[in-house]
Design an enzyme around this catalytic site. Structure first.
Site, short mmCIF file in Angstrom:
data_model
loop_
_atom_site.label_atom_id
_atom_site.label_comp_id
_atom_site.label_asym_id
_atom_site.label_seq_id
_atom_site.Cartn_x
_atom_site.Cartn_y
_atom_site.Cartn_z
N ASP A 9 46.07 31.59 41.03
CA ASP A 9 45.59 31.62 39.65
C ASP A 9 44.13 31.16 39.66
OD1 ASP A 9 44.93 30.98 37.01
OD2 ASP A 9 46.81 29.91 36.61
N ILE A 10 43.24 32.01 39.23
CA ILE A 10 41.81 31.69 39.28
C ILE A 10 41.47 30.46 38.44
CG2 ILE A 10 41.08 33.19 37.36
CD1 ILE A 10 38.68 33.98 39.28
N ASN A 23 35.60 41.20 28.46
CA ASN A 23 35.30 42.43 27.74
C ASN A 23 33.90 42.26 27.14
OD1 ASN A 23 35.50 41.25 25.03
ND2 ASN A 23 37.70 41.21 25.40
N VAL A 32 42.87 38.26 32.72
CA VAL A 32 42.11 37.11 33.23
C VAL A 32 41.26 36.49 32.11
CG1 VAL A 32 40.24 36.42 34.79
CG2 VAL A 32 42.04 37.93 35.60
N ASP A 33 40.63 37.34 31.31
CA ASP A 33 39.76 36.88 30.22
C ASP A 33 40.52 35.98 29.26
OD1 ASP A 33 37.43 36.75 28.66
OD2 ASP A 33 37.88 38.61 27.61
N SER A 121 38.23 44.72 37.24
CA SER A 121 38.63 46.05 36.79
C SER A 121 39.95 46.55 37.35
CB SER A 121 37.53 47.10 37.06
OG SER A 121 36.43 46.89 36.20
N GLY A 123 42.92 45.38 36.83
CA GLY A 123 44.06 45.14 35.94
C GLY A 123 44.14 46.21 34.87
N ILE A 124 43.95 45.80 33.64
CA ILE A 124 44.08 46.70 32.50
C ILE A 124 43.05 47.84 32.53
CG2 ILE A 124 42.62 45.38 30.93
CD1 ILE A 124 44.80 46.00 28.76
N TYR A 125 41.94 47.66 33.25
CA TYR A 125 40.92 48.70 33.32
C TYR A 125 41.27 49.79 34.34
CZ TYR A 125 37.72 46.19 30.19
OH TYR A 125 37.14 45.59 29.10
#
Length: 172
Positions: A9-10, A23, A32-33, A121, A123-125
């Site tokens: 976990d970062i 974003n 992550v954001d 990028s 993940g969801i991207y």
């Protein structure tokens, strides 16, 4: 600079700077954001709002990077960068490499010695994990910052870690 791969976990990394796959709005989101904003607390959001009110009224452009406090995280700074959305019909890999290069530059300018990166990028991207790893490692292994001595690529999940290890071995 030494590049290490870490599964975890970062937000728990004890480093000088954590890179946030943000974003363009800089106001938190998913993945992550969202975790960085939630665990870091309101100080991060307050600085992001100030950045939006001053230099980044239209949002942070893709590939660029900017720093804020890390709030409650075990780091001094969060370096926010906006990764590109993957497109099979358009080569956006230069923008993805810019995320790593510009985040590293910002961290180095702050005097950070250790920096933790997510796999931007991927993940969801929708960026394929193997190519995201290739782009990240290409930039990080070639970099020669003045202050940063360690860049950690922090990978969430055993599957992702395994793919990135395989890519790293193939690039050696």
């Amino acid at each position: 600079m030494h590049v290490t791969l870490v599964q975890g976990d970062i937000t728990t990394q004890r480093v000088d700077a954590i890179v946030n796959a943000a974003n363009s709005a800089l106001l938190g989101g998913g993945g992550v954001d969202g975790v960085i904003h939630r665990k870091g607390g309101p100080a991060i959001l307050a600085e992001c709002r100030a950045l939006r009110a001053s230099r980044y009224g239209r949002g942070l452009p893709t590939g660029q990077a900017v720093a804020t406090t890390a709030g409650n995280l075990p780091a001094r700074w969060v370096v926010h960068t906006v990764g590109p959305v993957f497109s099979p019909g358009e080569d956006r890999s230069g923008l993805l490499r810019d995320c790593y290069a510009n985040s590293l530059r910002v961290a180095d300018e702050l005097g950070a010695e250790t920096v933790a990166f997510p796999l931007i990028s991927a993940g969801i991207y929708g960026w394929p994990v193997d190519d995201a790893a290739r782009q990240a490692l290409t930039v990080l292994r070639a970099a020669a910052p003045q202050h940063v001595t360690e860049a950690r690529l922090v990978l969430f999940g055993a599957d992702t870690h395994e793919v990135v290890e395989r890519v790293a071995a193939g690039l050696s």
